[in-house]
Design a protein around this motif. Structure first.
Motif, short mmCIF file in Angstrom:
data_model
loop_
_atom_site.label_atom_id
_atom_site.label_comp_id
_atom_site.label_asym_id
_atom_site.label_seq_id
_atom_site.Cartn_x
_atom_site.Cartn_y
_atom_site.Cartn_z
N ARG A 43 0.83 -1.22 0.00
CA ARG A 43 0.00 0.00 0.00
C ARG A 43 0.86 1.26 0.00
O ARG A 43 0.55 2.21 -0.72
CB ARG A 43 -0.91 0.01 1.24
N ARG A 44 1.88 1.27 0.80
CA ARG A 44 2.64 2.50 1.03
C ARG A 44 3.67 2.76 -0.06
O ARG A 44 3.87 3.90 -0.48
CB ARG A 44 3.33 2.41 2.40
N TYR A 45 4.36 1.70 -0.52
CA TYR A 45 5.47 1.89 -1.44
C TYR A 45 5.27 1.22 -2.80
O TYR A 45 6.11 1.40 -3.69
CB TYR A 45 6.76 1.34 -0.82
N GLY A 46 4.21 0.43 -2.95
CA GLY A 46 4.04 -0.31 -4.19
C GLY A 46 5.04 -1.44 -4.35
O GLY A 46 5.36 -1.85 -5.47
N VAL A 47 5.53 -1.97 -3.23
CA VAL A 47 6.55 -3.03 -3.25
C VAL A 47 5.93 -4.35 -2.80
O VAL A 47 5.28 -4.41 -1.74
CB VAL A 47 7.73 -2.67 -2.32
N THR A 48 6.12 -5.40 -3.59
CA THR A 48 5.65 -6.73 -3.23
C THR A 48 6.78 -7.50 -2.55
O THR A 48 7.90 -7.56 -3.08
CB THR A 48 5.19 -7.49 -4.48
N LEU A 49 6.49 -8.06 -1.39
CA LEU A 49 7.48 -8.81 -0.62
C LEU A 49 7.01 -10.23 -0.38
O LEU A 49 5.86 -10.46 0.03
CB LEU A 49 7.73 -8.13 0.73
N ALA A 50 7.87 -11.21 -0.62
CA ALA A 50 7.60 -12.60 -0.27
C ALA A 50 8.00 -12.82 1.19
O ALA A 50 8.72 -12.02 1.79
CB ALA A 50 8.39 -13.54 -1.18
N ASP A 51 7.52 -13.94 1.76
CA ASP A 51 7.83 -14.23 3.16
C ASP A 51 9.32 -14.25 3.44
O ASP A 51 9.78 -13.77 4.49
CB ASP A 51 7.23 -15.58 3.56
N ASP A 52 10.10 -14.81 2.50
CA ASP A 52 11.54 -14.92 2.75
C ASP A 52 12.30 -13.64 2.40
O ASP A 52 13.54 -13.63 2.40
CB ASP A 52 12.13 -16.12 2.01
N GLU A 53 11.56 -12.57 2.10
CA GLU A 53 12.17 -11.27 1.91
C GLU A 53 11.90 -10.33 3.08
O GLU A 53 12.11 -9.13 3.00
CB GLU A 53 11.64 -10.63 0.61
N ILE A 54 11.47 -10.93 4.21
CA ILE A 54 11.12 -10.17 5.41
C ILE A 54 11.75 -10.84 6.62
O ILE A 54 11.63 -12.06 6.80
CB ILE A 54 9.59 -10.11 5.63
N MET A 55 12.39 -10.06 7.47
CA MET A 55 12.90 -10.58 8.74
C MET A 55 12.78 -9.50 9.81
O MET A 55 13.23 -8.38 9.62
CB MET A 55 14.36 -11.00 8.61
N ALA A 56 12.15 -9.85 10.92
CA ALA A 56 12.02 -8.91 12.04
C ALA A 56 13.32 -8.86 12.83
O ALA A 56 13.98 -9.88 13.04
CB ALA A 56 10.87 -9.34 12.95
N VAL A 57 13.69 -7.65 13.27
CA VAL A 57 14.85 -7.46 14.13
C VAL A 57 14.45 -6.55 15.29
O VAL A 57 13.41 -5.89 15.24
CB VAL A 57 16.05 -6.85 13.37
N CYS A 58 15.27 -6.53 16.32
CA CYS A 58 14.93 -5.77 17.54
C CYS A 58 15.34 -4.31 17.40
O CYS A 58 16.21 -3.82 18.13
CB CYS A 58 15.58 -6.42 18.75
N GLY A 59 14.75 -3.64 16.43
CA GLY A 59 15.09 -2.26 16.15
C GLY A 59 16.16 -2.17 15.08
O GLY A 59 17.00 -3.06 14.95
N SER A 60 16.15 -1.10 14.30
CA SER A 60 17.14 -0.95 13.24
C SER A 60 18.56 -0.86 13.79
O SER A 60 19.51 -1.31 13.13
CB SER A 60 16.83 0.30 12.41
N GLN A 61 18.71 -0.30 14.98
CA GLN A 61 20.05 -0.21 15.59
C GLN A 61 20.65 -1.60 15.74
O GLN A 61 21.79 -1.85 15.35
CB GLN A 61 19.96 0.49 16.95
N GLU A 62 19.88 -2.52 16.30
CA GLU A 62 20.36 -3.89 16.47
C GLU A 62 20.59 -4.56 15.12
O GLU A 62 21.60 -5.24 14.90
CB GLU A 62 19.36 -4.70 17.29
N GLY A 63 19.66 -4.35 14.19
CA GLY A 63 19.80 -4.98 12.89
C GLY A 63 21.04 -4.53 12.15
O GLY A 63 21.81 -5.34 11.61
#
Length: 388
Positions: A82-102
């Motif tokens: 919705r926001r960027y017009g970008v399609t992401l698959a499940d393996d293109e996403i990973m949660a991290v504990c804040g961008s600093q940690e990532g």
């Protein structure tokens, strides 16, 4: 270019010195206006807090999560579409504990001793320190005022770019507040392809362009997923800094190696935090506009007020910060920050904390209401610090 290696530190941590003096001033009864740390004072939406609270009352939510829930993956995918017009698959996403940690750890997915990582100067310190922890050498590319603090690829020698493993880029930029347009990102993708570079893009402030426009995602550029990843945080967009929710998104190969590394140091994001993130991403989005308008009002009060009293401070373009050149009669940004604190009780951060190219500037955080910004302007005017 300047090259730095692990163990080669700059000056002592100015934040500690500022905090010590701040505590002393407060203990002495001073009214301090602390514009040093970028912690939002706007409130999270109630539906997000309620989602966290409901999940936290379920004893089944206190197990290791190990990975993202299907609901969280779907929420990120929906938001990016919705926001960027970008399609992401499940393996293109990973949660991290804040961008600093990532960003602190992502270098371990592809870098080590003997590798070269390119990072901005001035730049948020973790952009250099994170890759440096792998043992890599950091090559600092300059951001210059005359280029509106935007990377000029000609400033990186071709032989250096060819040796480098990755490049860290971030717009809207902390500390300079500069923004980048689609044409810049198209050049970045082409540059990364030409020099076989992995792009690490920090996109923490894409919802805080302060000219009324909407920021974009690096991943919306054709070919971006082939060359890099992007970090996107909920901290500033939804006022959730303490929840520590961010996502690494994009290139499957980089994320697979990053996930393998993080599996050795982390057992996944707490389920109630994931529930709160889903609520933020899928619920009403008017908070995004409210935040942007709130920061614009604060920016206008501070920058406009400082210009009225003779300090030519440009309006911040993006982020929740202001980047200002110090008065010419001060020898260093540290000297100015300490004098400003003593004379006015207003605290900001010296630009030298962000690299050599930041010397001669200071960063203010837009973390108090407009009326307090106006009070800061009055104190600065009354102190005479601008006149020497």
């Amino acid at each position: 270019m300047q090259f730095i290696k692990a163990g080669e530190t700059a000056e002592s941590n100015i934040f500690n010195r500022l905090d010590e003096r701040k505590r002393a001033l407060i203990a002495g009864g001073a009214d301090v206006i602390n514009l040093s740390i970028g912690t939002p004072d706007f409130q999270p939406d109630r539906h997000v807090m309620e989602a966290v609270s409901r999940a936290a009352l379920d004893p089944g939510q206190y197990k290791y999560s190990l990975t993202e829930t299907p609901a969280l993956l779907a929420a990120v995918q929906g938001r990016y579409q919705r926001r960027y017009g970008v399609t992401l698959a499940d393996d293109e996403i990973m949660a991290v504990c804040g961008s600093q940690e990532g960003i602190a750890h992502v270098g371990f997915a592809f870098a080590g001793a003997g590798d070269l990582i390119l990072a901005p100067d001035p730049g948020y310190p973790i952009f250099s320190f994170g890759p440096m922890m792998t043992g890599a050498t950091i090559g600092l590319y300059p951001l210059k005022a005359e280029n509106n603090w935007q990377l000029d690829f000609a400033d990186i020698p071709d032989d250096v770019a060819d040796r480098a493993k990755a490049i860290v880029v971030s717009y809207p930029n902390n500390p300079t507040t500069a923004v980048a347009d689609r044409a810049f990102y198209e050049k970045l993708v082409a540059y990364a392809c030409a020099h076989d570079l992995i792009v690490i893009h920090d996109n923490a402030y894409s919802d805080l362009l302060l000219n009324g426009e909407e920021g974009l995602s690096f991943l919306s550029i054709p070919g971006a997923k082939e060359v890099g990843i992007e970090f996107n945080s909920l901290s500033k967009t939804y006022n959730l800094t303490g929840m520590r929710v961010s996502f690494a998104l994009g290139n499957r190969g980089v994320l697979a190696r990053f996930r393998a590394f993080r599996s050795q140091i982390d057992y996944g994001m707490f389920y109630p935090i994931q529930a709160g993130a889903v609520a933020a991403l899928t619920g009403p989005q008017d908070i995004v506009c409210r935040n942007r308008e709130g920061y614009m009002a604060r920016r206008d009060a501070l920058c406009g007020g400082l210009r009225r009293i003779g300090w030519d401070v440009p309006d911040a373009q993006g982020t929740m910060f202001v980047w200002a050149k110090i008065p010419a009669h001060f020898a260093s940004s540290v000297d100015f920050v300490l004098a400003l604190m003593e004379k006015t009780g207003v605290i900001c951060v010296p630009g030298s904390s962000f690299g050599q190219q930041g010397e001669g500037y200071v960063r203010f955080a837009l973390v108090v209401p407009p009326e307090r910004m106006e009070e800061a302007v009055r104190r600065i005017d009354a102190s005479g610090i601008l006149q020497g």
